[in-house]
Structure formats: C-alpha cells, structure tokens
Design a protein around this motif. Structure first.
Motif, PDB file in Angstrom:
ATOM      1  N   MET A 123       0.836  -1.207   0.000  1.00  0.00           N
ATOM      2  CA  MET A 123       0.000   0.000   0.000  1.00  0.00           C
ATOM      3  C   MET A 123       0.862   1.245   0.000  1.00  0.00           C
ATOM      4  N   ASN A 124       0.518   2.205  -0.848  1.00  0.00           N
ATOM      5  CA  ASN A 124       1.238   3.472  -0.869  1.00  0.00           C
ATOM      6  C   ASN A 124       0.413   4.524  -0.156  1.00  0.00           C
ATOM      7  N   ALA A 125       0.639   4.713   1.104  1.00  0.00           N
ATOM      8  CA  ALA A 125      -0.145   5.693   1.834  1.00  0.00           C
ATOM      9  C   ALA A 125       0.707   6.922   2.107  1.00  0.00           C
ATOM     10  N   VAL A 126       0.311   8.068   1.575  1.00  0.00           N
ATOM     11  CA  VAL A 126       0.965   9.332   1.888  1.00  0.00           C
ATOM     12  C   VAL A 126       0.035  10.021   2.877  1.00  0.00           C
ATOM     13  N   ASN A 127       0.512  10.187   4.103  1.00  0.00           N
ATOM     14  CA  ASN A 127      -0.402  10.560   5.180  1.00  0.00           C
ATOM     15  C   ASN A 127      -0.463  12.042   5.467  1.00  0.00           C
ATOM     16  N   THR A 128       0.219  12.865   4.668  1.00  0.00           N
ATOM     17  CA  THR A 128       0.401  14.244   5.113  1.00  0.00           C
ATOM     18  C   THR A 128      -0.522  15.260   4.452  1.00  0.00           C
ATOM     19  N   ASN A 129      -1.181  14.932   3.352  1.00  0.00           N
ATOM     20  CA  ASN A 129      -2.029  15.986   2.806  1.00  0.00           C
ATOM     21  C   ASN A 129      -3.501  15.764   3.131  1.00  0.00           C
ATOM     22  N   SER A 130      -4.262  16.852   3.049  1.00  0.00           N
ATOM     23  CA  SER A 130      -5.617  16.814   3.575  1.00  0.00           C
ATOM     24  C   SER A 130      -6.564  15.999   2.687  1.00  0.00           C
ATOM     25  N   ALA A 131      -6.233  15.882   1.399  1.00  0.00           N
ATOM     26  CA  ALA A 131      -7.059  15.022   0.534  1.00  0.00           C
ATOM     27  C   ALA A 131      -7.058  13.602   1.089  1.00  0.00           C
ATOM     28  N   ASN A 132      -5.881  13.148   1.535  1.00  0.00           N
ATOM     29  CA  ASN A 132      -5.789  11.799   2.090  1.00  0.00           C
ATOM     30  C   ASN A 132      -6.541  11.657   3.402  1.00  0.00           C
ATOM     31  N   VAL A 133      -6.527  12.712   4.196  1.00  0.00           N
ATOM     32  CA  VAL A 133      -7.274  12.673   5.455  1.00  0.00           C
ATOM     33  C   VAL A 133      -8.757  12.483   5.159  1.00  0.00           C
ATOM     34  N   ALA A 134      -9.264  13.263   4.206  1.00  0.00           N
ATOM     35  CA  ALA A 134     -10.680  13.158   3.843  1.00  0.00           C
ATOM     36  C   ALA A 134     -10.993  11.770   3.292  1.00  0.00           C
ATOM     37  N   GLU A 135     -10.088  11.239   2.500  1.00  0.00           N
ATOM     38  CA  GLU A 135     -10.280   9.894   1.946  1.00  0.00           C
ATOM     39  C   GLU A 135     -10.374   8.851   3.057  1.00  0.00           C
ATOM     40  N   ARG A 136      -9.468   8.985   4.040  1.00  0.00           N
ATOM     41  CA  ARG A 136      -9.499   8.027   5.143  1.00  0.00           C
ATOM     42  C   ARG A 136     -10.813   8.121   5.913  1.00  0.00           C
ATOM     43  N   ARG A 137     -11.362   9.327   6.031  1.00  0.00           N
ATOM     44  CA  ARG A 137     -12.622   9.498   6.765  1.00  0.00           C
ATOM     45  C   ARG A 137     -13.756   8.747   6.094  1.00  0.00           C
ATOM     46  N   LEU A 138     -13.718   8.670   4.774  1.00  0.00           N
ATOM     47  CA  LEU A 138     -14.810   8.010   4.041  1.00  0.00           C
ATOM     48  C   LEU A 138     -14.518   6.538   3.783  1.00  0.00           C
ATOM     49  N   ALA A 139     -13.307   6.109   4.071  1.00  0.00           N
ATOM     50  CA  ALA A 139     -12.948   4.707   3.844  1.00  0.00           C
ATOM     51  C   ALA A 139     -13.730   3.821   4.814  1.00  0.00           C
ATOM     52  N   PRO A 140     -13.914   2.536   4.481  1.00  0.00           N
ATOM     53  CA  PRO A 140     -14.570   1.646   5.438  1.00  0.00           C
ATOM     54  C   PRO A 140     -13.757   1.608   6.730  1.00  0.00           C
ATOM     55  N   PRO A 141     -14.428   1.423   7.873  1.00  0.00           N
ATOM     56  CA  PRO A 141     -13.710   1.363   9.145  1.00  0.00           C
ATOM     57  C   PRO A 141     -12.664   0.259   9.115  1.00  0.00           C
ATOM     58  N   SER A 142     -11.503   0.489   9.721  1.00  0.00           N
ATOM     59  CA  SER A 142     -10.525  -0.588   9.785  1.00  0.00           C
ATOM     60  C   SER A 142     -10.650  -1.308  11.123  1.00  0.00           C
ATOM     61  N   LEU A 143     -10.020  -2.450  11.217  1.00  0.00           N
ATOM     62  CA  LEU A 143     -10.274  -3.384  12.294  1.00  0.00           C
ATOM     63  C   LEU A 143      -8.988  -3.633  13.059  1.00  0.00           C
ATOM     64  N   ALA A 144      -9.055  -3.535  14.392  1.00  0.00           N
ATOM     65  CA  ALA A 144      -7.892  -3.839  15.225  1.00  0.00           C
ATOM     66  C   ALA A 144      -8.302  -4.805  16.334  1.00  0.00           C
ATOM     67  N   ILE A 145      -7.333  -5.518  16.865  1.00  0.00           N
ATOM     68  CA  ILE A 145      -7.546  -6.392  18.013  1.00  0.00           C
ATOM     69  C   ILE A 145      -6.705  -5.844  19.161  1.00  0.00           C
ATOM     70  N   SER A 146      -7.308  -5.671  20.334  1.00  0.00           N
ATOM     71  CA  SER A 146      -6.554  -5.264  21.519  1.00  0.00           C
ATOM     72  C   SER A 146      -6.827  -6.254  22.640  1.00  0.00           C
ATOM     73  N   THR A 147      -5.922  -6.297  23.626  1.00  0.00           N
ATOM     74  CA  THR A 147      -6.045  -7.301  24.675  1.00  0.00           C
ATOM     75  C   THR A 147      -5.761  -6.693  26.049  1.00  0.00           C
ATOM     76  N   VAL A 148      -6.702  -6.898  26.958  1.00  0.00           N
ATOM     77  CA  VAL A 148      -6.533  -6.502  28.361  1.00  0.00           C
ATOM     78  C   VAL A 148      -6.060  -7.738  29.115  1.00  0.00           C
ATOM     79  N   ILE A 149      -4.893  -7.648  29.730  1.00  0.00           N
ATOM     80  CA  ILE A 149      -4.277  -8.812  30.386  1.00  0.00           C
ATOM     81  C   ILE A 149      -4.187  -8.532  31.887  1.00  0.00           C
ATOM     82  N   PHE A 150      -5.007  -9.238  32.674  1.00  0.00           N
ATOM     83  CA  PHE A 150      -5.006  -9.006  34.122  1.00  0.00           C
ATOM     84  C   PHE A 150      -4.201 -10.082  34.840  1.00  0.00           C
ATOM     85  N   ALA A 151      -3.453  -9.663  35.856  1.00  0.00           N
ATOM     86  CA  ALA A 151      -2.819 -10.625  36.765  1.00  0.00           C
ATOM     87  C   ALA A 151      -2.779 -10.010  38.153  1.00  0.00           C
TER      88      ALA A 151
END
Lengths: 239, 239
Positions: free
Chosen positions: A1-29
């Motif tokens: 993927m060629n992502a140039v993250n610094t101009n505002s056109a790209n920011v607007a594009e990211r806003r309209l892109a489908p949501p991306s997915l992350a996994i996070s983990t809470v680890i208790f001890a």
C-alpha cells in the motif's frame, strides 16, 4: 500500500474509507501492591512509538492480519507483550464509536486474558512494555481507559458466577487466597468467616488432601476448582 | 468504488486485503407455534439477492458504514427488516473465522434484539423477509446457523439471571406467561408450582394490583419486572 499521510485530501479519503479493524487485549494478573504487599490487579501496557498518541501507554494490540483469526491475533498480542501463552483468553467486546481515533475510523475487538501469578512473575518487561496497577493507570491512548474500566466491571460481575477467580490463582489454593482475589477485584475487605462459609458451599470447589507448606501456624488446606470456564463460542467449540 | 469481481487477480487481491467488517442482528420474539399454539421462539431472516449464497436465507445485516456506530448499524438492521425500533438490543459476539465467506474475509459483529409479542405482531414481512421458528431454520447462508445456535445458547444462559425473560413479554404479565417464556427458550416443560415459587421469591418481580381480563376462571394476577437489563458498555453509558 502506498499511503501518503500528510495531505488533507488523504485525510478526507481516510474518513470516508470503510472502518478498519484492530484487536486489543486486556491482560489481568494479581501482583503484590508496592506498599501493602497485598495482591492487587495489574495489567501490562505498551508505549506507543508513533502517532497518534505517540509516547502514551496503550493496550497491546494492532491491526488484524488477513490470515489470522480474532483469537489468534489476541494470543499473539499476549505473547508479544509478555512472552506468555494464554490460559484464559476470551472476547470482551467490540468498541466501534465514531471518534475513537483522531486519524481514521477504527473498530477494536477487545479480548481479555487472566494470567496466574506464577506466569505473571515470568512476564517480560522492557522500555516499551510495563505493568501498571489497574487502579492507577493515568491517561491512556485512545479510549483505552474506558476499555479497561469496562473490563474491570465485567470482571467484578463474573466474580459473582464463581469460576473466574480461579484463573487468577494457580491450580491449588487456600480459601484465604480466594478471598484475596475477591478483595483485589472488588476493591473492598470481606469478612473471612462469612466468605469461607460461602466458598465451602460452592460445589465446584473441591478439598484436596494437601496443605500449604511453610507457615508457622497450622498449615491451611489446599483446594482446587473443578468447574468449567467461559461463555464465548470458542470455549464451546462451535464456530 | 470500481470493483471488477470476475477475474482471478482480483480474487487474490481480495484474499490479501484487510478483513472487512459487517454488522448482523439476531432478532428473537415469541410467537405461537403453528401446531400447538404455544409460544415458541422465532426470528426474521432475509433472502439473499446476490452471490455468495444467492437465494438462501441469512441474518439481517450488511457492511458497517463509515459514519455509523455499531449499535446504530444494528438498530438500522432491525428497523429495515421488521419496521421496529429496538427495546432490547445488545452486542452478542464478533465472529471472525478465516473461512466465513467464500469470496473475501469478513468479520461480523453480531447484535441481538429481543422483541415483545405485541411488537412482533406488527413486524413487516415480505417476499424477501420472513419469520422462522428458531428450531426449524434449515440451512442458512455463511455461518449463520452457528451464530443463531450461539445466540440461543446465550439466551438460555441469561435466563438463569432473570431479567432477560421480561424483554420477551410486555410490561405486565402473569406468572404462567413467564413460565411459558422459560419453557420456549429452554425447550422443556417446567413444573408450574415449583416455578411459581421460585419466581415469587425473585425481588425484581413485583405484584401489581391488576388482573388479566377475559378468562373463564378466577383471573390471574399481573406482575411487573423492576430490575435493570444488560451487560454491554452501552447499557452502562460509558464508551
């Protein structure tokens, strides 16, 4: 993927892109309090090395890889952060609010792990991975304070159904150790005699013939949990 | 988006693309059995009008829009499928196995709704939306049979904690109606006298001064549920 993250056109594009997915983990001890030495709840956090929230502490996690199941991604978080393999690892909740990240829409599917003290003592720490007391976290990246708060609330609720405490202990434990887990999670003192009576009435708690070694008084008896954990479909071996 | 779906280069590209995200909703309501007339669990399904699984029945759902929260997407599923507004709507689980769809990797965050009989009676049906008995679904698209099975299992588990049954009834109900909900969900007959005793011992079930009208015998008393539902963070008004 060629992502140039610094101009505002790209920011607007990211806003309209489908949501991306992350996994996070809470680890208790459970780990000893620095002051009283009593068991308290701790969790490992990872320092962010890039924006957004650069240098702030966050739950271990990252994007879901295309060839990785949700559970496998959470196991990897646990392994990469602590060097540990999961004993108790369960899906907690999917967080999908619109403004969780300032740069793009991210939906995080959060898992939680409970780790026994002997394992937690072996866990790696480093410049960018450190354990924190659950009740003294400071301000975390994204909505991670709210996620930890929700995990704590669920943990307190699950305590009522019994089995969950035993994932924070080893295979054998004394009744006083069980009470300490409840006290750490509920964050209040419990009456030892009442608690003992209640726990002894729980059919899943089985007396063993063993006793805890090394005290100066009459050694307390060791018990064992014989029930089954978990409500996720992964624990039912369906989907 | 210009997606050309027919050549194999594109298939390979989709396989390596980040997983996409969908919201699906399991909507349960009590409706009379076609044969015995007793209350049984039903849910609405939607006929798929495109591949994969064209013409098969599936849970209502679709991709998550970039400006829509998870809960809002599930509410929309409910509204578009049945014309109803949600009373009880809660996140069930995120399903993220690698092979859920033959054409691309999809992670589905599943919500479930419980709908009262008076509402369910108003629900829309059409050529492509139809209600099915939960225990007689036939083969559904994707892994949706496994998802429904998991939702049923969770429903049975939640019954043990009380409040959930009342979301399937109206505001006022007789003790016999509560028993019928339990019998429908657990799929077995319960002893009326024992059940009555247990329910009357539940502090959240409150006697009203009203009686059910229209029977030929002594009219049974109406009760009301006064507890609070739900375990999701949305119901705690945090994230």
């Amino acid at each position: 993927m060629n992502a140039v993250n610094t101009n505002s056109a790209n920011v607007a594009e990211r806003r309209l892109a489908p949501p991306s997915l992350a996994i996070s983990t809470v680890i208790f001890a459970l780990r000893p309090s620095e002051t009283s030495g009593r068991p308290t709840l701790w969790l490992p956090l990872v320092r962010r090395i890039r924006e957004p929230y650069k240098d702030m502490w966050a739950l271990p996690g990252g994007p879901l890889a295309h060839d990785e199941s949700l559970q496998d991604a959470a196991s990897r978080n646990l392994r990469e952060t602590t060097g540990l393999a999961p004993q108790y690892l369960e899906q907690l909740y999917a967080f999908g609010g619109l403004h969780r990240s300032p740069t793009q829409r991210v939906v995080s599917i959060v898992y939680w792990a409970l780790v026994q003290p002997t394992e937690a003592a072996l866990a790696d720490e480093s410049e960018n991975v450190r354990w924190f007391r659950a009740d003294r976290l400071g301000e975390l990246a994204f909505d991670h304070n709210a996620i930890v708060e929700y995990a704590l609330w669920r943990l307190r609720n699950k305590m009522a159904y019994g089995s969950i405490a035993y994932h924070l202990l080893g295979e054998f434990f004394t009744l006083a150790q069980v009470r300490e887990v409840y006290e750490a999670v509920l964050d209040r003192q419990l009456d030892p005699a009442n608690f003992r009576r209640q726990i002894k009435a729980t059919p899943e708690i089985e007396e063993t013939g063993e006793y805890l070694q090394g005290g100066k008084h009459r050694p307390p008896r060791l018990y064992r949990f014989t029930g089954t954990p978990g409500l996720g479909p992964d624990n039912r071996s369906t989907p």
